[in-house]
Design a protein around this motif. Structure first.
Motif, PDB file in Angstrom:
ATOM      1  N   GLY A  99      -3.641 -14.355   4.326  1.00 54.65           N
ATOM      2  CA  GLY A  99      -3.973 -12.977   4.769  1.00 54.65           C
ATOM      3  C   GLY A  99      -4.449 -13.057   6.233  1.00 54.65           C
ATOM      4  O   GLY A  99      -3.843 -12.200   6.968  1.00 54.65           O
ATOM      5  N   THR A 100      -5.274 -14.358   6.482  1.00 56.78           N
ATOM      6  CA  THR A 100      -5.727 -14.324   7.865  1.00 56.78           C
ATOM      7  C   THR A 100      -4.595 -14.545   8.899  1.00 56.78           C
ATOM      8  O   THR A 100      -4.484 -14.010   9.812  1.00 56.78           O
ATOM      9  N   ALA A 101      -3.658 -15.377   8.252  1.00 57.04           N
ATOM     10  CA  ALA A 101      -2.552 -15.789   9.429  1.00 57.04           C
ATOM     11  C   ALA A 101      -1.680 -14.376   9.537  1.00 57.04           C
ATOM     12  O   ALA A 101      -1.236 -13.964  10.620  1.00 57.04           O
ATOM     13  N   VAL A 102      -1.403 -13.706   8.559  1.00 58.96           N
ATOM     14  CA  VAL A 102      -0.530 -12.313   8.976  1.00 58.96           C
ATOM     15  C   VAL A 102      -1.438 -11.459   9.404  1.00 58.96           C
ATOM     16  O   VAL A 102      -1.085 -10.285  10.452  1.00 58.96           O
ATOM     17  N   GLY A 103      -2.591 -11.098   9.152  1.00 58.47           N
ATOM     18  CA  GLY A 103      -3.679 -10.174  10.090  1.00 58.47           C
ATOM     19  C   GLY A 103      -3.652 -10.540  11.380  1.00 58.47           C
ATOM     20  O   GLY A 103      -3.983  -9.442  12.248  1.00 58.47           O
ATOM     21  N   ARG A 104      -3.469 -11.742  11.822  1.00 54.89           N
ATOM     22  CA  ARG A 104      -3.447 -12.060  13.243  1.00 54.89           C
ATOM     23  C   ARG A 104      -2.202 -11.547  14.084  1.00 54.89           C
ATOM     24  O   ARG A 104      -2.184 -11.474  15.230  1.00 54.89           O
ATOM     25  N   SER A 105      -1.061 -11.173  13.499  1.00 60.03           N
ATOM     26  CA  SER A 105       0.016 -10.810  13.850  1.00 60.03           C
ATOM     27  C   SER A 105       0.309  -9.533  13.641  1.00 60.03           C
ATOM     28  O   SER A 105       0.575  -9.182  12.310  1.00 60.03           O
ATOM     29  N   ARG A 106       0.501  -8.664  14.474  1.00 58.20           N
ATOM     30  CA  ARG A 106       0.744  -7.130  14.335  1.00 58.20           C
ATOM     31  C   ARG A 106       2.005  -7.228  13.601  1.00 58.20           C
ATOM     32  O   ARG A 106       2.254  -6.242  12.868  1.00 58.20           O
ATOM     33  N   ARG A 107       3.233  -7.736  14.152  1.00 58.34           N
ATOM     34  CA  ARG A 107       4.558  -7.735  13.742  1.00 58.34           C
ATOM     35  C   ARG A 107       4.630  -8.310  12.337  1.00 58.34           C
ATOM     36  O   ARG A 107       5.329  -7.722  11.434  1.00 58.34           O
ATOM     37  N   ALA A 108       3.902  -9.513  12.030  1.00 55.85           N
ATOM     38  CA  ALA A 108       3.985  -9.960  10.507  1.00 55.85           C
ATOM     39  C   ALA A 108       3.223  -9.011   9.681  1.00 55.85           C
ATOM     40  O   ALA A 108       3.635  -8.832   8.757  1.00 55.85           O
ATOM     41  N   TYR A 109       2.086  -8.230  10.111  1.00 55.10           N
ATOM     42  CA  TYR A 109       1.667  -7.383   9.212  1.00 55.10           C
ATOM     43  C   TYR A 109       2.390  -6.303   8.878  1.00 55.10           C
ATOM     44  O   TYR A 109       2.439  -5.885   7.852  1.00 55.10           O
ATOM     45  N   LEU A 111       5.640  -6.174   8.924  1.00 55.20           N
ATOM     46  CA  LEU A 111       6.705  -6.482   7.916  1.00 55.20           C
ATOM     47  C   LEU A 111       6.148  -6.805   6.582  1.00 55.20           C
ATOM     48  O   LEU A 111       6.817  -6.537   5.642  1.00 55.20           O
ATOM     49  N   CYS A 112       5.269  -7.592   6.495  1.00 57.33           N
ATOM     50  CA  CYS A 112       4.626  -8.288   5.097  1.00 57.33           C
ATOM     51  C   CYS A 112       4.023  -6.987   4.465  1.00 57.33           C
ATOM     52  O   CYS A 112       3.987  -7.129   3.258  1.00 57.33           O
ATOM     53  N   ASN A 113       3.339  -5.870   4.824  1.00 56.42           N
ATOM     54  CA  ASN A 113       2.524  -5.111   4.322  1.00 56.42           C
ATOM     55  C   ASN A 113       3.441  -4.452   3.112  1.00 56.42           C
ATOM     56  O   ASN A 113       2.572  -4.228   2.107  1.00 56.42           O
ATOM     57  N   PRO A 114       4.226  -3.770   3.435  1.00 58.11           N
ATOM     58  CA  PRO A 114       5.011  -3.080   2.282  1.00 58.11           C
ATOM     59  C   PRO A 114       5.348  -4.041   0.919  1.00 58.11           C
ATOM     60  O   PRO A 114       5.247  -3.719  -0.172  1.00 58.11           O
ATOM     61  N   VAL A 115       5.592  -5.258   1.326  1.00 59.13           N
ATOM     62  CA  VAL A 115       5.888  -6.207   0.237  1.00 59.13           C
ATOM     63  C   VAL A 115       4.324  -6.440  -0.728  1.00 59.13           C
ATOM     64  O   VAL A 115       4.584  -6.700  -1.681  1.00 59.13           O
ATOM     65  N   PHE A 116       3.431  -6.571   0.206  1.00 55.97           N
ATOM     66  CA  PHE A 116       2.060  -6.960  -0.374  1.00 55.97           C
ATOM     67  C   PHE A 116       1.688  -5.650  -1.420  1.00 55.97           C
ATOM     68  O   PHE A 116       1.235  -5.980  -2.180  1.00 55.97           O
ATOM     69  N   GLN A 117       1.689  -4.621  -0.761  1.00 53.22           N
ATOM     70  CA  GLN A 117       1.495  -3.357  -1.593  1.00 53.22           C
ATOM     71  C   GLN A 117       2.598  -3.206  -2.804  1.00 53.22           C
ATOM     72  O   GLN A 117       1.980  -2.821  -3.935  1.00 53.22           O
ATOM     73  N   PHE A 118       3.595  -3.576  -2.733  1.00 55.69           N
ATOM     74  CA  PHE A 118       4.660  -3.551  -3.814  1.00 55.69           C
ATOM     75  C   PHE A 118       4.212  -4.551  -5.055  1.00 55.69           C
ATOM     76  O   PHE A 118       4.079  -4.264  -6.131  1.00 55.69           O
ATOM     77  N   ALA A 119       3.998  -5.846  -4.494  1.00 54.84           N
ATOM     78  CA  ALA A 119       3.681  -6.817  -5.543  1.00 54.84           C
ATOM     79  C   ALA A 119       2.339  -6.587  -5.992  1.00 54.84           C
ATOM     80  O   ALA A 119       2.152  -6.738  -7.226  1.00 54.84           O
ATOM     81  N   ARG A 120       1.306  -5.816  -5.416  1.00 59.73           N
ATOM     82  CA  ARG A 120       0.003  -5.567  -5.990  1.00 59.73           C
ATOM     83  C   ARG A 120       0.137  -4.598  -7.020  1.00 59.73           C
ATOM     84  O   ARG A 120      -0.586  -4.642  -8.088  1.00 59.73           O
ATOM     85  N   ALA A 121       0.976  -3.732  -7.051  1.00 60.33           N
ATOM     86  CA  ALA A 121       1.347  -2.650  -7.874  1.00 60.33           C
ATOM     87  C   ALA A 121       1.870  -2.915  -9.350  1.00 60.33           C
ATOM     88  O   ALA A 121       2.059  -2.410 -10.280  1.00 60.33           O
ATOM     89  N   VAL A 122       2.603  -4.289  -9.329  1.00 58.40           N
ATOM     90  CA  VAL A 122       3.081  -4.650 -10.344  1.00 58.40           C
ATOM     91  C   VAL A 122       2.434  -4.958 -11.469  1.00 58.40           C
ATOM     92  O   VAL A 122       1.425  -5.879 -11.328  1.00 58.40           O
ATOM     93  N   PRO A 153      -5.857  -8.771  -3.935  1.00 59.51           N
ATOM     94  CA  PRO A 153      -6.742  -8.152  -3.196  1.00 59.51           C
ATOM     95  C   PRO A 153      -7.491  -9.166  -2.120  1.00 59.51           C
ATOM     96  O   PRO A 153      -8.017  -8.559  -1.018  1.00 59.51           O
ATOM     97  N   VAL A 154      -7.759 -10.384  -2.283  1.00 61.61           N
ATOM     98  CA  VAL A 154      -8.069 -11.297  -1.256  1.00 61.61           C
ATOM     99  C   VAL A 154      -7.004 -11.425  -0.151  1.00 61.61           C
ATOM    100  O   VAL A 154      -7.681 -11.314   1.061  1.00 61.61           O
ATOM    101  N   LEU A 155      -5.759 -11.494  -0.238  1.00 63.63           N
ATOM    102  CA  LEU A 155      -4.933 -11.516   0.926  1.00 63.63           C
ATOM    103  C   LEU A 155      -4.878 -10.224   1.506  1.00 63.63           C
ATOM    104  O   LEU A 155      -4.987 -10.244   3.052  1.00 63.63           O
ATOM    105  N   ILE A 156      -4.639  -9.018   0.898  1.00 58.47           N
ATOM    106  CA  ILE A 156      -4.899  -7.671   1.590  1.00 58.47           C
ATOM    107  C   ILE A 156      -6.090  -7.537   2.638  1.00 58.47           C
ATOM    108  O   ILE A 156      -6.162  -7.109   3.629  1.00 58.47           O
ATOM    109  N   ASN A 157      -7.187  -7.864   2.075  1.00 54.43           N
ATOM    110  CA  ASN A 157      -8.477  -7.924   2.688  1.00 54.43           C
ATOM    111  C   ASN A 157      -8.783  -8.797   3.673  1.00 54.43           C
ATOM    112  O   ASN A 157      -9.451  -8.448   4.498  1.00 54.43           O
ATOM    113  N   SER A 158      -8.197 -10.008   3.559  1.00 56.78           N
ATOM    114  CA  SER A 158      -8.350 -10.817   4.463  1.00 56.78           C
ATOM    115  C   SER A 158      -7.280 -10.380   5.691  1.00 56.78           C
ATOM    116  O   SER A 158      -7.936 -10.648   6.841  1.00 56.78           O
TER     117      SER A 158
END
Length: 276
Positions: A99-109, A111-122, A153-158
């Motif tokens: 989460g910290t690594a993804v959060g420091r890159s606007r482009r990575a965030y 790209l990855c945020n929709p995947v995170f939200q989808f996986a969290r909802a399963v 929750p840890v990944l998204i909040n980080s």
């Protein structure tokens, strides 16, 4: 001198009042339950004191050298805590780092945020067939199911906490030629810690729930969840209530411990970040 003593005692009184009120409410609720259960004499709702005595005899009446744990407690509580600890530790480390690594890159965030939200909802139960195929029944499958659902929750909040780092402070760090590890240690982590711990608290609650759920599955032969199911099958309602009481006590103790760690670390890191 008298005024100073009065001022010093004011914060302690302000802290003691909510503490006493909180435990008074719990005591009143338990007392009402005790009186109502004794008045009804229902086999389905035994009195709390009877449940507590049964739980003590079942799990906490062992020798002092074993920390009062009985053999039943060793077969019930310790395996569950082991699975939960392993799942929570893996979810915390992986979620914070990624989460910290993804959060420091606007482009990575982005790209990855929709995947995170989808996986969290399963829902975790929907993935049980997948975990059974990959890991088969047993402890690896149980720990994997805990990690997969508790990490989000840890990944998204980080990631959100890392993104919230003050850009001006990062510019100052660049002028001072701080290295990447120094920026991470003195700037990004102190800024992200409150959000990280918010994710850790959610993750801890999920770990407790998923620990019980994983032990309800076929192939489990120990743990609190297994004991709960076994007692329900045998119509041993006292043990069912004792297991529920144990889960509530574990949840409270673990959450209180995490809050104490958060209070200490967030204050320390915040001070370090201000100093930097």
């Amino acid at each position: 001198m008298t005024r100073t003593q009065g001022d010093a005692s004011a914060p302690s009184r302000a802290t003691a009042v909510p503490f006493l009120l909180r435990w008074t409410v719990l005591l009143v609720a338990v007392t009402c339950w005790e009186l109502a259960a004794r008045a009804q004499s229902s086999v389905y709702f035994p009195p709390p004191l009877r449940i507590a005595r049964h739980a003590r005899a079942l799990w906490f009446s062992g020798p002092v050298g074993h920390l009062f744990l009985t053999p039943a407690a060793v077969d019930t509580i310790l395996p569950s805590l082991g699975r939960m600890t392993a799942g929570f530790a893996l979810a915390a480390v992986a979620g914070t780092a990624l989460g910290t690594a993804v959060g420091r890159s606007r482009r990575a965030y982005a790209l990855c945020n929709p995947v995170f939200q989808f996986a969290r909802a399963v829902p975790p139960p929907a993935l049980v067939p997948v975990f059974v195929v990959v890991f088969d029944f047993g402890t690896p499958m149980q720990v994997a199911s805990i990690v997969f659902s508790a990490v989000w929750p840890v990944l998204i909040n980080s990631a959100e906490g890392a993104r919230a780092t003050d850009p001006l402070r990062l510019e100052v760090a660049a002028v001072l030629r701080l290295t990447a590890p120094e920026r991470l240690w003195f700037l990004i982590l102190p800024s992200a810690l409150p959000r990280i711990f918010a994710g850790l608290r959610l993750s801890l609650s999920l770990c407790l729930i998923l620990m019980v759920f994983s032990e309800l599955l076929p192939g489990s032969d120990n743990g609190i969840g297994f004991t709960l199911t076994d007692a329900q099958t045998r119509s041993d309602l006292l043990t069912v209530w004792a297991a529920l009481l144990l889960l509530g006590a574990l949840g409270y103790l673990l959450n209180t411990t995490l809050l104490a760690v958060e209070k200490r670390l967030v204050g320390t890191r915040t001070s370090a970040g201000r100093t930097a």
